[in-house]
Design a protein around this motif. Sequence first.
Motif, PDB file in Angstrom:
ATOM      1  N   PRO A   1     -23.114 -41.381  18.985  1.00 43.85           N
ATOM      2  CA  PRO A   1     -23.402 -42.113  17.736  1.00 43.85           C
ATOM      3  C   PRO A   1     -22.202 -42.155  16.800  1.00 43.85           C
ATOM      4  O   PRO A   1     -22.064 -43.099  16.016  1.00 43.85           O
ATOM      5  CB  PRO A   1     -24.568 -41.317  17.129  1.00 43.85           C
ATOM      6  CG  PRO A   1     -24.469 -39.951  17.740  1.00 43.85           C
ATOM      7  CD  PRO A   1     -23.960 -40.180  19.122  1.00 43.85           C
ATOM      8  N   GLN A   2     -21.341 -41.151  16.873  1.00 44.75           N
ATOM      9  CA  GLN A   2     -20.163 -41.119  16.006  1.00 44.75           C
ATOM     10  C   GLN A   2     -19.140 -42.185  16.375  1.00 44.75           C
ATOM     11  O   GLN A   2     -18.202 -42.448  15.628  1.00 44.75           O
ATOM     12  CB  GLN A   2     -19.508 -39.733  16.022  1.00 44.75           C
ATOM     13  CG  GLN A   2     -19.023 -39.241  17.370  1.00 44.75           C
ATOM     14  CD  GLN A   2     -20.090 -38.583  18.214  1.00 44.75           C
ATOM     15  OE1 GLN A   2     -20.956 -39.247  18.758  1.00 44.75           O
ATOM     16  NE2 GLN A   2     -20.036 -37.256  18.314  1.00 44.75           N
ATOM     17  N   MET A   3     -19.323 -42.819  17.558  1.00 49.14           N
ATOM     18  CA  MET A   3     -18.393 -43.847  18.028  1.00 49.14           C
ATOM     19  C   MET A   3     -19.024 -45.241  18.006  1.00 49.14           C
ATOM     20  O   MET A   3     -18.535 -46.161  18.643  1.00 49.14           O
ATOM     21  CB  MET A   3     -17.954 -43.520  19.472  1.00 49.14           C
ATOM     22  CG  MET A   3     -17.314 -42.160  19.635  1.00 49.14           C
ATOM     23  SD  MET A   3     -15.734 -42.013  18.766  1.00 49.14           S
ATOM     24  CE  MET A   3     -14.705 -43.041  19.791  1.00 49.14           C
ATOM     25  N   LYS A   4     -20.098 -45.401  17.231  1.00 52.80           N
ATOM     26  CA  LYS A   4     -20.848 -46.654  17.269  1.00 52.80           C
ATOM     27  C   LYS A   4     -20.020 -47.865  16.853  1.00 52.80           C
ATOM     28  O   LYS A   4     -20.333 -49.003  17.245  1.00 52.80           O
ATOM     29  CB  LYS A   4     -22.094 -46.549  16.386  1.00 52.80           C
ATOM     30  CG  LYS A   4     -21.802 -46.307  14.907  1.00 52.80           C
ATOM     31  CD  LYS A   4     -23.093 -46.180  14.104  1.00 52.80           C
ATOM     32  CE  LYS A   4     -22.818 -45.927  12.625  1.00 52.80           C
ATOM     33  NZ  LYS A   4     -24.054 -45.784  11.843  1.00 52.80           N
ATOM     34  N   ASP A   5     -18.989 -47.675  16.058  1.00 57.57           N
ATOM     35  CA  ASP A   5     -18.154 -48.789  15.620  1.00 57.57           C
ATOM     36  C   ASP A   5     -16.967 -49.035  16.547  1.00 57.57           C
ATOM     37  O   ASP A   5     -16.154 -49.932  16.305  1.00 57.57           O
ATOM     38  CB  ASP A   5     -17.646 -48.550  14.193  1.00 57.57           C
ATOM     39  CG  ASP A   5     -18.772 -48.494  13.176  1.00 57.57           C
ATOM     40  OD1 ASP A   5     -19.770 -49.228  13.371  1.00 57.57           O
ATOM     41  OD2 ASP A   5     -18.673 -47.721  12.212  1.00 57.57           O
ATOM     42  N   GLN A   6     -16.862 -48.214  17.605  1.00 56.61           N
ATOM     43  CA  GLN A   6     -15.749 -48.349  18.543  1.00 56.61           C
ATOM     44  C   GLN A   6     -16.229 -49.000  19.839  1.00 56.61           C
ATOM     45  O   GLN A   6     -17.323 -48.706  20.325  1.00 56.61           O
ATOM     46  CB  GLN A   6     -15.153 -46.970  18.860  1.00 56.61           C
ATOM     47  CG  GLN A   6     -14.631 -46.221  17.658  1.00 56.61           C
ATOM     48  CD  GLN A   6     -13.442 -46.927  17.019  1.00 56.61           C
ATOM     49  OE1 GLN A   6     -12.599 -47.480  17.703  1.00 56.61           O
ATOM     50  NE2 GLN A   6     -13.406 -46.927  15.686  1.00 56.61           N
ATOM     51  N   PRO A   7     -15.430 -49.891  20.413  1.00 54.08           N
ATOM     52  CA  PRO A   7     -15.829 -50.495  21.698  1.00 54.08           C
ATOM     53  C   PRO A   7     -15.838 -49.448  22.804  1.00 54.08           C
ATOM     54  O   PRO A   7     -15.012 -48.536  22.818  1.00 54.08           O
ATOM     55  CB  PRO A   7     -14.744 -51.553  21.941  1.00 54.08           C
ATOM     56  CG  PRO A   7     -13.569 -51.084  21.149  1.00 54.08           C
ATOM     57  CD  PRO A   7     -14.129 -50.391  19.936  1.00 54.08           C
ATOM     58  N   ILE A   8     -16.780 -49.562  23.714  1.00 55.93           N
ATOM     59  CA  ILE A   8     -16.873 -48.633  24.839  1.00 55.93           C
ATOM     60  C   ILE A   8     -15.814 -49.009  25.877  1.00 55.93           C
ATOM     61  O   ILE A   8     -15.755 -50.150  26.323  1.00 55.93           O
ATOM     62  CB  ILE A   8     -18.272 -48.691  25.487  1.00 55.93           C
ATOM     63  CG1 ILE A   8     -19.351 -48.329  24.477  1.00 55.93           C
ATOM     64  CG2 ILE A   8     -18.345 -47.757  26.694  1.00 55.93           C
ATOM     65  CD1 ILE A   8     -20.760 -48.506  25.000  1.00 55.93           C
ATOM     66  N   PRO A   9     -14.964 -48.071  26.283  1.00 55.40           N
ATOM     67  CA  PRO A   9     -13.992 -48.371  27.348  1.00 55.40           C
ATOM     68  C   PRO A   9     -14.710 -48.868  28.600  1.00 55.40           C
ATOM     69  O   PRO A   9     -15.722 -48.301  29.012  1.00 55.40           O
ATOM     70  CB  PRO A   9     -13.309 -47.027  27.588  1.00 55.40           C
ATOM     71  CG  PRO A   9     -13.437 -46.314  26.269  1.00 55.40           C
ATOM     72  CD  PRO A   9     -14.795 -46.703  25.747  1.00 55.40           C
ATOM     73  N   VAL A  10     -14.180 -49.920  29.176  1.00 54.92           N
ATOM     74  CA  VAL A  10     -14.894 -50.609  30.253  1.00 54.92           C
ATOM     75  C   VAL A  10     -15.151 -49.716  31.459  1.00 54.92           C
ATOM     76  O   VAL A  10     -16.171 -49.869  32.156  1.00 54.92           O
ATOM     77  CB  VAL A  10     -14.124 -51.888  30.668  1.00 54.92           C
ATOM     78  CG1 VAL A  10     -12.787 -51.521  31.330  1.00 54.92           C
ATOM     79  CG2 VAL A  10     -14.958 -52.757  31.582  1.00 54.92           C
ATOM     80  N   ASP A  11     -14.256 -48.741  31.726  1.00 54.74           N
ATOM     81  CA  ASP A  11     -14.459 -47.914  32.911  1.00 54.74           C
ATOM     82  C   ASP A  11     -15.599 -46.909  32.749  1.00 54.74           C
ATOM     83  O   ASP A  11     -16.016 -46.294  33.740  1.00 54.74           O
ATOM     84  CB  ASP A  11     -13.169 -47.204  33.336  1.00 54.74           C
ATOM     85  CG  ASP A  11     -12.483 -46.476  32.195  1.00 54.74           C
ATOM     86  OD1 ASP A  11     -12.504 -46.976  31.072  1.00 54.74           O
ATOM     87  OD2 ASP A  11     -11.890 -45.405  32.451  1.00 54.74           O
ATOM     88  N   LEU A  12     -16.130 -46.750  31.542  1.00 50.66           N
ATOM     89  CA  LEU A  12     -17.291 -45.877  31.361  1.00 50.66           C
ATOM     90  C   LEU A  12     -18.596 -46.574  31.733  1.00 50.66           C
ATOM     91  O   LEU A  12     -19.626 -45.917  31.896  1.00 50.66           O
ATOM     92  CB  LEU A  12     -17.370 -45.378  29.914  1.00 50.66           C
ATOM     93  CG  LEU A  12     -16.429 -44.244  29.529  1.00 50.66           C
ATOM     94  CD1 LEU A  12     -16.644 -43.844  28.080  1.00 50.66           C
ATOM     95  CD2 LEU A  12     -16.610 -43.042  30.449  1.00 50.66           C
ATOM     96  N   VAL A  13     -18.562 -47.889  31.847  1.00 48.80           N
ATOM     97  CA  VAL A  13     -19.798 -48.620  32.143  1.00 48.80           C
ATOM     98  C   VAL A  13     -19.685 -49.472  33.404  1.00 48.80           C
ATOM     99  O   VAL A  13     -20.567 -50.277  33.698  1.00 48.80           O
ATOM    100  CB  VAL A  13     -20.222 -49.496  30.940  1.00 48.80           C
ATOM    101  CG1 VAL A  13     -20.588 -48.633  29.750  1.00 48.80           C
ATOM    102  CG2 VAL A  13     -19.136 -50.480  30.565  1.00 48.80           C
ATOM    103  N   THR A  14     -18.617 -49.298  34.143  1.00 43.39           N
ATOM    104  CA  THR A  14     -18.461 -50.004  35.421  1.00 43.39           C
ATOM    105  C   THR A  14     -18.071 -48.994  36.486  1.00 43.39           C
ATOM    106  O   THR A  14     -17.682 -47.870  36.188  1.00 43.39           O
ATOM    107  CB  THR A  14     -17.358 -51.085  35.333  1.00 43.39           C
ATOM    108  OG1 THR A  14     -16.127 -50.465  34.940  1.00 43.39           O
ATOM    109  CG2 THR A  14     -17.727 -52.172  34.327  1.00 43.39           C
ATOM    110  N   MET A  15     -18.177 -49.409  37.731  1.00 45.54           N
ATOM    111  CA  MET A  15     -17.784 -48.521  38.822  1.00 45.54           C
ATOM    112  C   MET A  15     -16.488 -49.019  39.452  1.00 45.54           C
ATOM    113  O   MET A  15     -16.102 -50.169  39.282  1.00 45.54           O
ATOM    114  CB  MET A  15     -18.885 -48.435  39.877  1.00 45.54           C
ATOM    115  CG  MET A  15     -19.146 -49.723  40.635  1.00 45.54           C
ATOM    116  SD  MET A  15     -20.502 -49.551  41.809  1.00 45.54           S
ATOM    117  CE  MET A  15     -21.886 -49.382  40.687  1.00 45.54           C
ATOM    118  N   SER A  16     -15.824 -48.123  40.147  1.00 49.55           N
ATOM    119  CA  SER A  16     -14.590 -48.484  40.834  1.00 49.55           C
ATOM    120  C   SER A  16     -14.925 -49.177  42.144  1.00 49.55           C
ATOM    121  O   SER A  16     -16.089 -49.279  42.538  1.00 49.55           O
ATOM    122  CB  SER A  16     -13.764 -47.232  41.107  1.00 49.55           C
ATOM    123  OG  SER A  16     -14.468 -46.379  41.995  1.00 49.55           O
TER     124      SER A  16
END
Length: 202
Positions: A121-136
């Motif tokens: 929640p402390q990062m709600k204003d920051q974009p999520i790095p794409v590799d955290l939500v995709t697979m290799s």
Amino acid sequence: MIQTIKAQLGKAAGLVLIFTLICGVIYTLAVTGISQLLFPIQANGSMIEVDGKVYGSELLGQQYTDEAHMWGRIMNIEAATFTNDEGEMMMYAWAGNISPASDEYEALIAQRVEAIQAAHPQMKDQPIPVDLVTMSGSGLDPHISVAAAQYQAARLAENNNMTLTEIDAIIEACTEDKFLGFFGEGCVNVLKVNLMLDGILE
């Protein structure tokens, strides 16, 4: 004619035997011996071993989902577990073949985005790095980007009773530089970070 055929078959069989010995035995033993002599860690799977206990390989991702540990990339794997002759639990894992264009993959990403947002929640204003939500490509990648590791720093500090400075030091210690200094980007080994968080690695 028959004698000629027999002679040719004999020569062919001899060549098969010779090349089997050279390529299948001598070459294999030579390469194995050289690799064990010069690169024993890499030749044996780059295993992370502490006090006689193996915690995994530097080259194979492990899935962490609790908030006290760093999360890696989405793992899309098939796995089989069994007990070997020594009574140790073993696992074989291999990448799945889910299509990036499939509804299943889209659902995985949506589920991961929701989990990432809820845990940070402390990062709600920051974009999520794409590799955290995709697979290799393999689905078994042990690394994430430095940005993806730093995105999780506040959560890790809070859930491990550590300071951000301590977490940043762990991330830096587990960061691998670009290949040969200029190929690709620096990356963070997730398993090593988590073993340092648990006090197993120093």
